[in-house]
Every structure is written in structure tokens, then in C-alpha cells.
Motif scaffolding. Structure first.
Motif, PDB file in Angstrom:
ATOM      1  N   LEU A  43       0.837  -1.204   0.000  1.00 44.28           N
ATOM      2  CA  LEU A  43       0.000   0.000   0.000  1.00 44.28           C
ATOM      3  C   LEU A  43       0.870   1.252   0.000  1.00 44.28           C
ATOM      4  O   LEU A  43       0.636   2.187  -0.780  1.00 44.28           O
ATOM      5  CB  LEU A  43      -0.920  -0.004   1.225  1.00 44.28           C
ATOM      6  N   ALA A  44       1.877   1.292   0.863  1.00 46.63           N
ATOM      7  CA  ALA A  44       2.760   2.467   0.940  1.00 46.63           C
ATOM      8  C   ALA A  44       3.475   2.703  -0.383  1.00 46.63           C
ATOM      9  O   ALA A  44       3.567   3.844  -0.860  1.00 46.63           O
ATOM     10  CB  ALA A  44       3.773   2.276   2.071  1.00 46.63           C
ATOM     11  N   ARG A  45       3.970   1.635  -1.023  1.00 46.33           N
ATOM     12  CA  ARG A  45       4.648   1.773  -2.324  1.00 46.33           C
ATOM     13  C   ARG A  45       3.680   2.261  -3.394  1.00 46.33           C
ATOM     14  O   ARG A  45       4.038   3.072  -4.247  1.00 46.33           O
ATOM     15  CB  ARG A  45       5.269   0.441  -2.752  1.00 46.33           C
ATOM     16  N   THR A  46       2.459   1.754  -3.371  1.00 47.57           N
ATOM     17  CA  THR A  46       1.462   2.180  -4.363  1.00 47.57           C
ATOM     18  C   THR A  46       1.210   3.678  -4.236  1.00 47.57           C
ATOM     19  O   THR A  46       1.150   4.396  -5.247  1.00 47.57           O
ATOM     20  CB  THR A  46       0.142   1.390  -4.174  1.00 47.57           C
ATOM     21  N   MET A  47       1.079   4.172  -3.017  1.00 49.24           N
ATOM     22  CA  MET A  47       0.856   5.609  -2.810  1.00 49.24           C
ATOM     23  C   MET A  47       2.064   6.417  -3.285  1.00 49.24           C
ATOM     24  O   MET A  47       1.926   7.426  -3.983  1.00 49.24           O
ATOM     25  CB  MET A  47       0.573   5.888  -1.335  1.00 49.24           C
ATOM     26  N   GLU A  61       2.966  15.190   3.399  1.00 52.31           N
ATOM     27  CA  GLU A  61       2.333  13.960   3.857  1.00 52.31           C
ATOM     28  C   GLU A  61       1.487  14.281   5.079  1.00 52.31           C
ATOM     29  O   GLU A  61       1.964  14.879   6.044  1.00 52.31           O
ATOM     30  CB  GLU A  61       3.367  12.890   4.201  1.00 52.31           C
ATOM     31  N   LEU A  62       0.235  13.891   5.017  1.00 47.99           N
ATOM     32  CA  LEU A  62      -0.714  14.154   6.098  1.00 47.99           C
ATOM     33  C   LEU A  62      -0.900  12.883   6.919  1.00 47.99           C
ATOM     34  O   LEU A  62      -1.225  11.830   6.373  1.00 47.99           O
ATOM     35  CB  LEU A  62      -2.060  14.604   5.530  1.00 47.99           C
ATOM     36  N   GLY A  63      -0.686  12.990   8.217  1.00 46.31           N
ATOM     37  CA  GLY A  63      -0.864  11.843   9.104  1.00 46.31           C
ATOM     38  C   GLY A  63       0.141  10.739   8.857  1.00 46.31           C
ATOM     39  O   GLY A  63      -0.237   9.582   8.681  1.00 46.31           O
ATOM     40  N   PRO A  64       1.446  11.056   8.865  1.00 42.18           N
ATOM     41  CA  PRO A  64       2.443  10.021   8.580  1.00 42.18           C
ATOM     42  C   PRO A  64       2.593   8.962   9.665  1.00 42.18           C
ATOM     43  O   PRO A  64       3.153   7.896   9.416  1.00 42.18           O
ATOM     44  CB  PRO A  64       3.749  10.815   8.423  1.00 42.18           C
ATOM     45  N   GLY A  65       2.105   9.228  10.880  1.00 40.51           N
ATOM     46  CA  GLY A  65       2.201   8.223  11.941  1.00 40.51           C
ATOM     47  C   GLY A  65       3.648   7.899  12.255  1.00 40.51           C
ATOM     48  O   GLY A  65       4.439   8.781  12.586  1.00 40.51           O
ATOM     49  N   THR A  66       4.023   6.632  12.114  1.00 36.13           N
ATOM     50  CA  THR A  66       5.392   6.206  12.398  1.00 36.13           C
ATOM     51  C   THR A  66       6.283   6.242  11.164  1.00 36.13           C
ATOM     52  O   THR A  66       7.465   5.918  11.252  1.00 36.13           O
ATOM     53  CB  THR A  66       5.405   4.790  12.999  1.00 36.13           C
ATOM     54  N   GLY A  67       5.711   6.593  10.001  1.00 31.08           N
ATOM     55  CA  GLY A  67       6.533   6.806   8.815  1.00 31.08           C
ATOM     56  C   GLY A  67       6.551   5.688   7.790  1.00 31.08           C
ATOM     57  O   GLY A  67       7.468   5.635   6.963  1.00 31.08           O
ATOM     58  N   ALA A  68       5.552   4.812   7.770  1.00 28.82           N
ATOM     59  CA  ALA A  68       5.539   3.722   6.783  1.00 28.82           C
ATOM     60  C   ALA A  68       5.479   4.272   5.356  1.00 28.82           C
ATOM     61  O   ALA A  68       6.234   3.841   4.479  1.00 28.82           O
ATOM     62  CB  ALA A  68       4.360   2.790   7.046  1.00 28.82           C
ATOM     63  N   ILE A  69       4.591   5.238   5.119  1.00 27.88           N
ATOM     64  CA  ILE A  69       4.482   5.827   3.775  1.00 27.88           C
ATOM     65  C   ILE A  69       5.662   6.760   3.520  1.00 27.88           C
ATOM     66  O   ILE A  69       6.196   6.820   2.406  1.00 27.88           O
ATOM     67  CB  ILE A  69       3.127   6.542   3.610  1.00 27.88           C
ATOM     68  N   THR A  70       6.122   7.447   4.548  1.00 26.07           N
ATOM     69  CA  THR A  70       7.312   8.301   4.430  1.00 26.07           C
ATOM     70  C   THR A  70       8.492   7.483   3.913  1.00 26.07           C
ATOM     71  O   THR A  70       9.207   7.899   2.997  1.00 26.07           O
ATOM     72  CB  THR A  70       7.684   8.902   5.806  1.00 26.07           C
ATOM     73  N   HIS A  71       8.684   6.321   4.500  1.00 25.35           N
ATOM     74  CA  HIS A  71       9.777   5.433   4.099  1.00 25.35           C
ATOM     75  C   HIS A  71       9.620   5.034   2.628  1.00 25.35           C
ATOM     76  O   HIS A  71      10.599   5.024   1.867  1.00 25.35           O
ATOM     77  CB  HIS A  71       9.800   4.196   4.994  1.00 25.35           C
ATOM     78  N   ALA A  72       8.390   4.715   2.222  1.00 22.02           N
ATOM     79  CA  ALA A  72       8.140   4.331   0.825  1.00 22.02           C
ATOM     80  C   ALA A  72       8.414   5.497  -0.128  1.00 22.02           C
ATOM     81  O   ALA A  72       8.934   5.294  -1.230  1.00 22.02           O
ATOM     82  CB  ALA A  72       6.701   3.838   0.667  1.00 22.02           C
ATOM     83  N   HIS A  76      11.130   5.413  -3.038  1.00 21.90           N
ATOM     84  CA  HIS A  76      10.679   5.715  -4.403  1.00 21.90           C
ATOM     85  C   HIS A  76      11.607   6.730  -5.084  1.00 21.90           C
ATOM     86  O   HIS A  76      11.680   6.783  -6.305  1.00 21.90           O
ATOM     87  CB  HIS A  76       9.243   6.244  -4.346  1.00 21.90           C
ATOM     88  N   GLY A  77      12.334   7.510  -4.275  1.00 24.22           N
ATOM     89  CA  GLY A  77      13.273   8.476  -4.837  1.00 24.22           C
ATOM     90  C   GLY A  77      12.995   9.918  -4.464  1.00 24.22           C
ATOM     91  O   GLY A  77      13.644  10.836  -4.978  1.00 24.22           O
ATOM     92  N   VAL A  78      12.023  10.145  -3.579  1.00 25.14           N
ATOM     93  CA  VAL A  78      11.730  11.509  -3.124  1.00 25.14           C
ATOM     94  C   VAL A  78      12.806  11.915  -2.117  1.00 25.14           C
ATOM     95  O   VAL A  78      13.024  11.216  -1.116  1.00 25.14           O
ATOM     96  CB  VAL A  78      10.336  11.601  -2.468  1.00 25.14           C
ATOM     97  N   ASP A  79      13.485  13.011  -2.398  1.00 28.50           N
ATOM     98  CA  ASP A  79      14.515  13.524  -1.489  1.00 28.50           C
ATOM     99  C   ASP A  79      13.871  13.867  -0.148  1.00 28.50           C
ATOM    100  O   ASP A  79      12.860  14.569  -0.094  1.00 28.50           O
ATOM    101  CB  ASP A  79      15.160  14.768  -2.101  1.00 28.50           C
ATOM    102  N   GLN A  80      14.471  13.380   0.931  1.00 26.42           N
ATOM    103  CA  GLN A  80      13.938  13.612   2.280  1.00 26.42           C
ATOM    104  C   GLN A  80      13.744  15.100   2.567  1.00 26.42           C
ATOM    105  O   GLN A  80      12.803  15.479   3.264  1.00 26.42           O
ATOM    106  CB  GLN A  80      14.902  12.987   3.299  1.00 26.42           C
ATOM    107  N   LYS A  81      14.601  15.946   2.009  1.00 24.33           N
ATOM    108  CA  LYS A  81      14.498  17.391   2.256  1.00 24.33           C
ATOM    109  C   LYS A  81      13.217  17.988   1.683  1.00 24.33           C
ATOM    110  O   LYS A  81      12.807  19.070   2.095  1.00 24.33           O
ATOM    111  CB  LYS A  81      15.710  18.108   1.648  1.00 24.33           C
ATOM    112  N   ARG A  82      12.601  17.306   0.724  1.00 29.61           N
ATOM    113  CA  ARG A  82      11.351  17.799   0.129  1.00 29.61           C
ATOM    114  C   ARG A  82      10.132  17.512   1.006  1.00 29.61           C
ATOM    115  O   ARG A  82       9.074  18.111   0.800  1.00 29.61           O
ATOM    116  CB  ARG A  82      11.114  17.138  -1.238  1.00 29.61           C
TER     117      ARG A  82
END
Length: 200
Positions: A43-47, A61-72, A76-82
Motif C-alpha cells: 500500500l505504501a509503495r502504491t501511494m 504527507e498528512l498523518g504520517p504516523g510512524t513513517g511507513a508511507i514516508t519510508h516508501a 521511491h526516490g523523493v529527497d527527504q528534504k522535500r
């Protein structure tokens, strides 16, 4: 081989810790949590796949919680600084700052998005990725959230939302908004679908 087993052994407790944190937060405030457990990897990778990586513009990112989607998103290649992570739960905010020190973590209410981000964003966002429990909110609250998100997004940039519900979390018939949905993700518990909304 032994090294791979050690790496796997190190990863398991973090996931288990995250599940315990989620469950505790859900028990304390069930309507504030989008899920009982962190989003599954598929699910996180799909998003994350809906987010443009060849850009310097922010990704909210809205409601990242513990960061599962953040990690994805990062995988995926999104620079953390963004990344601009808007999280309501202060203990999750502390965890996110520790795990993603280059991201901007905002402790705030995503349902009051303009108040939370008006001093933060310097450019239109390339995407809004939401793990919020939209279906627990009245339709007017959902519509206000997507309206406020579109005000922060570049034209045509996606608002990405998952839901466990069969129905879309926001109506497909919004004027001037293109809508698409992923296949149902059966590998997630519970099964989920990703909905994407774009305004021209």
C-alpha cells in the motif's frame, strides 16, 4: 547469508514497535487514527508511486504516523528534504524527527491545513499524500481538506488518499477534478485502495 538474517532480525523489532505504538494510539483516540496498524509495504509503495521524483517542490504527507508511507516515498526516490510531514500526535512527531532528520515535521492539525502550513511552504507542492482517516469525518470536512490541499498544490499535482472503504473517500464527481483509483490491494490488512485526485 548470516548478514542478511541479522539485518532481517534488526528490522522486525522496529516494525513490531511501530505496530504497538499505533495500537496504543488507536486505543487512546480511535477517530484520530487512520488505521490500527501502520500501512503495509505494498500500500505504501502504491501511494508513493504517484509522486513525481524529478522535482524540487515539496511533498506534503498528512498523518504520517510512524513513517511507513514516508519510508516508501524516500525509497521511491523523493529527497527527504522535500518532505513536509504534518502529524497531530506529538510522540509520532518526535519519532519522525529522529527517523527523518532532513524532513520538515510539523506538529499540527491536517484538517486545518492552511493554519498548519502557511509559514512553511515556499513553493506549490508536487503532491499531497494522505494517511488520514477521511471516512470517519463528515463529508464537508473531507471536501474542505481537499479544497485546502488543492490550494497548496501545483496545477495537476496529485492528492493521494488510501481507504479501506469500498466507496471513494471523496466523491468522484467533483467539478474540474480528475479521479483515478488503484486496484484493490489485497496484500494489505485490511485490504485497501488508493484514490488520486487532480485539479487542472
Amino acid at each position: 547469508m548470516a548478514l542478511q538474517s541479522s539485518v532481517r532480525a534488526l528490522k522486525k523489532p522496529a516494525r513490531l514497535d511501530d505496530e504497538v505504538r499505533f495500537l496504543r494510539s488507536w486505543i487512546e483516540k480511535p477517530l484520530h487514527m487512520g488505521a490500527v496498524m501502520p500501512s503495509g509495504k505494498v500500500l505504501a509503495r502504491t501511494m508513493a508511486n504517484y509522486v513525481e521524483i524529478d522535482s524540487d517542490d515539496p511533498v506534503i504527507e498528512l498523518g504520517p504516523g510512524t513513517g511507513a508511507i514516508t519510508h516508501a516515498l524516500i525509497e521511491h526516490g523523493v529527497d527527504q528534504k522535500r518532505l513536509v510531514l504534518v502529524e497531530y500526535n506529538p510522540s509520532f512527531c518526535a519519532l519522525l524527527r529522529e527517523r527523518y532528520p532532513q524532513a520538515t515535521v510539523v506538529q499540527g492539525d491536517a484538517y486545518r491545513l492552511r493554519d498548519s502550513l502557511w509559514k512553511i511552504l515556499k513553493a506549490p507542492a508536487a503532491a499531497v499524500v494522505s494517511g488520514l482517516p477521511l471516512v470517519t469525518k463528515p463529508m464537508l470536512t473531507r471536501l474542505r481538506l481537499i479544497r485546502d490541499s488543492f490550494a497548496l498544490l501545483a496545477p495537476g499535482a496529485p492528492f493521494v488518499q488510501f481507504t479501506y472503504s469500498v466507496a471513494p473517500p471523496i466523491p468522484k464527481s467533483l467539478p474540474g477534478v480528475a479521479t483515478e483509483a488503484s486496484e484493490r490491494i489485497w496484500m494489505n490488512i485490511p485490504p485497501a485502495r488508493v484514490w488520486v485526485y487532480r485539479k487542472g
